[in-house]
Motif scaffolding. Sequence first.
Motif, PDB file in Angstrom:
ATOM      1  N   ARG A   9       0.877  -1.177   0.000  1.00  0.00           N
ATOM      2  CA  ARG A   9       0.000   0.000   0.000  1.00  0.00           C
ATOM      3  C   ARG A   9       0.908   1.219   0.000  1.00  0.00           C
ATOM      4  O   ARG A   9       1.890   1.263   0.748  1.00  0.00           O
ATOM      5  CB  ARG A   9      -0.896  -0.009   1.226  1.00  0.00           C
ATOM      6  CG  ARG A   9      -1.796   1.219   1.321  1.00  0.00           C
ATOM      7  CD  ARG A   9      -2.791   1.047   2.414  1.00  0.00           C
ATOM      8  NE  ARG A   9      -3.853   0.243   1.823  1.00  0.00           N
ATOM      9  CZ  ARG A   9      -5.016   0.002   2.390  1.00  0.00           C
ATOM     10  NH1 ARG A   9      -5.262   0.466   3.589  1.00  0.00           N
ATOM     11  NH2 ARG A   9      -5.924  -0.716   1.782  1.00  0.00           N
ATOM     12  N   THR A  10       0.589   2.195  -0.837  1.00  0.00           N
ATOM     13  CA  THR A  10       1.439   3.384  -0.937  1.00  0.00           C
ATOM     14  C   THR A  10       0.599   4.590  -1.344  1.00  0.00           C
ATOM     15  O   THR A  10      -0.567   4.463  -1.700  1.00  0.00           O
ATOM     16  CB  THR A  10       2.587   3.142  -1.950  1.00  0.00           C
ATOM     17  OG1 THR A  10       3.543   4.201  -1.823  1.00  0.00           O
ATOM     18  CG2 THR A  10       2.084   3.053  -3.384  1.00  0.00           C
ATOM     19  N   THR A  11       1.235   5.729  -1.327  1.00  0.00           N
ATOM     20  CA  THR A  11       0.606   6.986  -1.731  1.00  0.00           C
ATOM     21  C   THR A  11       1.073   7.352  -3.133  1.00  0.00           C
ATOM     22  O   THR A  11       2.258   7.203  -3.449  1.00  0.00           O
ATOM     23  CB  THR A  11       0.998   8.105  -0.735  1.00  0.00           C
ATOM     24  OG1 THR A  11       0.602   7.701   0.567  1.00  0.00           O
ATOM     25  CG2 THR A  11       0.327   9.415  -1.086  1.00  0.00           C
ATOM     26  N   SER A  22       3.273  11.934 -10.719  1.00  0.00           N
ATOM     27  CA  SER A  22       2.135  11.040 -10.448  1.00  0.00           C
ATOM     28  C   SER A  22       2.557   9.597 -10.721  1.00  0.00           C
ATOM     29  O   SER A  22       2.228   9.009 -11.740  1.00  0.00           O
ATOM     30  CB  SER A  22       0.922  11.434 -11.285  1.00  0.00           C
ATOM     31  OG  SER A  22       1.250  11.457 -12.649  1.00  0.00           O
ATOM     32  N   VAL A  24       3.864   5.719  -8.496  1.00  0.00           N
ATOM     33  CA  VAL A  24       3.964   4.985  -7.232  1.00  0.00           C
ATOM     34  C   VAL A  24       5.347   4.353  -7.187  1.00  0.00           C
ATOM     35  O   VAL A  24       5.827   3.804  -8.173  1.00  0.00           O
ATOM     36  CB  VAL A  24       2.858   3.920  -7.055  1.00  0.00           C
ATOM     37  CG1 VAL A  24       1.503   4.581  -6.880  1.00  0.00           C
ATOM     38  CG2 VAL A  24       2.812   2.928  -8.199  1.00  0.00           C
ATOM     39  N   ARG A  72      -5.261   7.508 -13.671  1.00  0.00           N
ATOM     40  CA  ARG A  72      -5.724   8.220 -12.476  1.00  0.00           C
ATOM     41  C   ARG A  72      -7.227   8.443 -12.524  1.00  0.00           C
ATOM     42  O   ARG A  72      -7.920   8.328 -11.500  1.00  0.00           O
ATOM     43  CB  ARG A  72      -4.970   9.542 -12.307  1.00  0.00           C
ATOM     44  CG  ARG A  72      -3.496   9.330 -11.990  1.00  0.00           C
ATOM     45  CD  ARG A  72      -2.791  10.612 -11.551  1.00  0.00           C
ATOM     46  NE  ARG A  72      -3.027  11.761 -12.394  1.00  0.00           N
ATOM     47  CZ  ARG A  72      -2.325  12.070 -13.482  1.00  0.00           C
ATOM     48  NH1 ARG A  72      -1.316  11.289 -13.883  1.00  0.00           N
ATOM     49  NH2 ARG A  72      -2.603  13.169 -14.169  1.00  0.00           N
ATOM     50  N   LYS A  77      -8.444   8.732  -8.431  1.00  0.00           N
ATOM     51  CA  LYS A  77      -7.484   9.189  -7.434  1.00  0.00           C
ATOM     52  C   LYS A  77      -6.396  10.035  -8.085  1.00  0.00           C
ATOM     53  O   LYS A  77      -6.199   9.975  -9.289  1.00  0.00           O
ATOM     54  CB  LYS A  77      -6.849   7.995  -6.719  1.00  0.00           C
ATOM     55  CG  LYS A  77      -7.862   7.186  -5.920  1.00  0.00           C
ATOM     56  CD  LYS A  77      -7.222   6.073  -5.161  1.00  0.00           C
ATOM     57  CE  LYS A  77      -8.299   5.362  -4.317  1.00  0.00           C
ATOM     58  NZ  LYS A  77      -7.714   4.279  -3.532  1.00  0.00           N
ATOM     59  N   GLY A  80      -1.269  12.092  -3.698  1.00  0.00           N
ATOM     60  CA  GLY A  80      -1.600  12.158  -2.284  1.00  0.00           C
ATOM     61  C   GLY A  80      -2.594  11.103  -1.838  1.00  0.00           C
ATOM     62  O   GLY A  80      -2.770  10.875  -0.643  1.00  0.00           O
ATOM     63  N   ASP A  81      -3.257  10.425  -2.797  1.00  0.00           N
ATOM     64  CA  ASP A  81      -4.218   9.374  -2.459  1.00  0.00           C
ATOM     65  C   ASP A  81      -3.508   8.036  -2.290  1.00  0.00           C
ATOM     66  O   ASP A  81      -2.498   7.760  -2.928  1.00  0.00           O
ATOM     67  CB  ASP A  81      -5.293   9.249  -3.541  1.00  0.00           C
ATOM     68  CG  ASP A  81      -6.218  10.457  -3.578  1.00  0.00           C
ATOM     69  OD1 ASP A  81      -6.479  11.045  -2.516  1.00  0.00           O
ATOM     70  OD2 ASP A  81      -6.687  10.801  -4.684  1.00  0.00           O
ATOM     71  N   VAL A  82      -4.072   7.186  -1.435  1.00  0.00           N
ATOM     72  CA  VAL A  82      -3.488   5.877  -1.126  1.00  0.00           C
ATOM     73  C   VAL A  82      -4.066   4.814  -2.065  1.00  0.00           C
ATOM     74  O   VAL A  82      -5.269   4.828  -2.358  1.00  0.00           O
ATOM     75  CB  VAL A  82      -3.768   5.499   0.343  1.00  0.00           C
ATOM     76  CG1 VAL A  82      -3.293   4.086   0.652  1.00  0.00           C
ATOM     77  CG2 VAL A  82      -3.105   6.499   1.279  1.00  0.00           C
TER      78      VAL A  82
END
Length: 90
Positions: A9-11, A22, A24, A72, A77, A80-82
Amino acid sequence: MDAQQTSFRTTIGVDVKGEVWSCVEIPASTNLFGTGKSVRIDAKIDDVLLANVGTLPTGEGGHMVSLNAKVRKELGKGIGDVVDVTITRR
């Protein structure tokens, strides 16, 4: 899960030379892939599948996956969203 696959799980958002992209970041990716160079992967970001995409070197020894505007939007998302991510090396 084998040695060439990881889930985390990441931002969304990776700092690259003072700009937030943008993307991960894949944790411990150099150990996972055995190289700091770009590799081809399949990625599942939440419920969105990205088949046969190339990773980008972070410039700090790791790897990241770019999330373009279309992806996106599918995710609903942004930076900044997870997200939940599963990466499989091809």
